[in-house]
Design a protein around this motif. Sequence first.
Motif, PDB file in Angstrom:
ATOM      1  N   GLY A  83       0.804  -1.170   0.066  1.00 47.55           N
ATOM      2  CA  GLY A  83      -0.141   0.063  -0.154  1.00 47.55           C
ATOM      3  C   GLY A  83       0.802   1.152  -0.179  1.00 47.55           C
ATOM      4  N   ARG A  84       2.070   1.135   0.578  1.00 47.34           N
ATOM      5  CA  ARG A  84       2.861   2.283   0.865  1.00 47.34           C
ATOM      6  C   ARG A  84       3.608   2.854  -0.208  1.00 47.34           C
ATOM      7  NH1 ARG A  84       4.553   4.733   6.057  1.00 47.34           N
ATOM      8  NH2 ARG A  84       4.277   6.551   4.821  1.00 47.34           N
ATOM      9  N   ALA A  85       3.453   1.715  -1.397  1.00 45.63           N
ATOM     10  CA  ALA A  85       4.250   1.988  -2.287  1.00 45.63           C
ATOM     11  C   ALA A  85       3.826   3.233  -2.992  1.00 45.63           C
ATOM     12  CB  ALA A  85       4.202   0.844  -3.436  1.00 45.63           C
ATOM     13  N   PHE A  86       2.477   3.547  -2.711  1.00 42.65           N
ATOM     14  CA  PHE A  86       1.975   5.092  -3.126  1.00 42.65           C
ATOM     15  C   PHE A  86       2.804   5.969  -2.889  1.00 42.65           C
ATOM     16  CE2 PHE A  86      -0.610   8.637  -2.099  1.00 42.65           C
ATOM     17  CZ  PHE A  86      -0.981   9.135  -3.221  1.00 42.65           C
ATOM     18  N   CYS A  87       3.102   5.999  -1.309  1.00 45.26           N
ATOM     19  CA  CYS A  87       3.780   6.969  -0.552  1.00 45.26           C
ATOM     20  C   CYS A  87       5.231   7.388  -1.293  1.00 45.26           C
ATOM     21  CB  CYS A  87       4.093   6.801   0.597  1.00 45.26           C
ATOM     22  SG  CYS A  87       2.566   6.536   1.503  1.00 45.26           S
ATOM     23  N   SER A  88       5.878   6.280  -1.419  1.00 44.82           N
ATOM     24  CA  SER A  88       7.385   6.406  -2.017  1.00 44.82           C
ATOM     25  C   SER A  88       7.649   6.581  -3.312  1.00 44.82           C
ATOM     26  CB  SER A  88       8.134   5.267  -1.377  1.00 44.82           C
ATOM     27  OG  SER A  88       7.868   3.899  -1.779  1.00 44.82           O
ATOM     28  N   TRP A  89       6.511   6.009  -4.363  1.00 43.37           N
ATOM     29  CA  TRP A  89       6.680   6.037  -5.701  1.00 43.37           C
ATOM     30  C   TRP A  89       5.788   6.925  -6.700  1.00 43.37           C
ATOM     31  CZ3 TRP A  89      10.223   3.035  -8.377  1.00 43.37           C
ATOM     32  CH2 TRP A  89      10.944   2.218  -7.604  1.00 43.37           C
ATOM     33  N   VAL A  90       4.476   7.310  -5.829  1.00 43.53           N
ATOM     34  CA  VAL A  90       3.765   8.327  -6.233  1.00 43.53           C
ATOM     35  C   VAL A  90       3.376   9.675  -5.759  1.00 43.53           C
ATOM     36  CG1 VAL A  90       1.118   8.609  -7.141  1.00 43.53           C
ATOM     37  CG2 VAL A  90       2.510   6.375  -7.315  1.00 43.53           C
ATOM     38  N   CYS A  91       3.150   9.677  -4.384  1.00 43.16           N
ATOM     39  CA  CYS A  91       2.865  10.969  -3.732  1.00 43.16           C
ATOM     40  C   CYS A  91       4.020  12.044  -3.736  1.00 43.16           C
ATOM     41  CB  CYS A  91       2.496  10.478  -2.362  1.00 43.16           C
ATOM     42  SG  CYS A  91       1.997  11.923  -1.459  1.00 43.16           S
TER      43      CYS A  91
END
Length: 268
Positions: A83-91
């Motif tokens: 889920g937190r791949a969103f944080c490091s790769w997108v946000c």
Amino acid sequence: MSKYRFLIGRRLTQILMLVLYFGANAHGWKMLTGTLSSSTFMGFLPLADPFAVLQMFAAGAILGADVIIGALIIALFYGIVGGRAFCSWVCPINMVTDLANWLRRVLYLDKIERKIWVSRNTRYWVLGLAFIVSIITGVAAFEFISPITIFNRAIVFGMGMSMAIVIVIFFFDLFVLKNGWCGHVCPLGGFHSLVGKYAPLSVLHNAPNCTLCMKCKDVCPESQVLHMIGKKSIKVMDAECTNCGRCIEVCDDDALGFSIINIKNKSH
Ligand code: SF4
Ligand code: SF4
């Protein structure tokens, strides 16, 4: 270069998404239209932030099928890659907080004893509060004030005074609390932790190779997830891991890597 392969990949991904959103608004590009809250890929595939959609649902909004399908697609994707791949790769906020954390290390601000302590679980309380406020007010509460949405919209539609909140986050992380916003407060990060709790892709520690240099813990934005370092050969099971890959690329001993195999109970 290999020391920064994931970092470079992440920055390119984050910037590319902003460029595509900007291009869609300014030049009519069709690849990725909308914002991070709700967008369309290639003109036909709906994508939506499931946290924003759930807040809208809590606020009493009637949701279209495309929005619900878009949220399910995103939830499924991050349920697999973490889920937190969103944080490091997108946000986009991650670029701001990573800069603050890098400056903290360069300026040795980490060495100064801090009086402030904030639980890393605060984000889950803020998450619950966002839903309660959404129900009470009839407005998607966090979406209304989200620095992620504000930053995203500021780049796509033009900078505004609201960008001040992004600057506040930068100084909060730099001077007040290490990994303050993303590692303690942000409910969207907390939500993505829950989405990716059982993600098959995660970081694997190979204890026999580990020399206990602790370079991984120094760079990890959620260093508590690396509690097994030097002890056991297991996957990082904590959902707060952002799958950023920084621990892997800074390790000189080949003791960390991405894995999709579940060896949770295997230890050395
Ligand atoms: S924790 Fe929040 S602001 Fe930080 S990278 Fe994740 S979604 Fe973005
Ligand atoms: S454990 Fe590694 S991949 Fe996970 S957040 Fe920390 S540095 Fe990133």
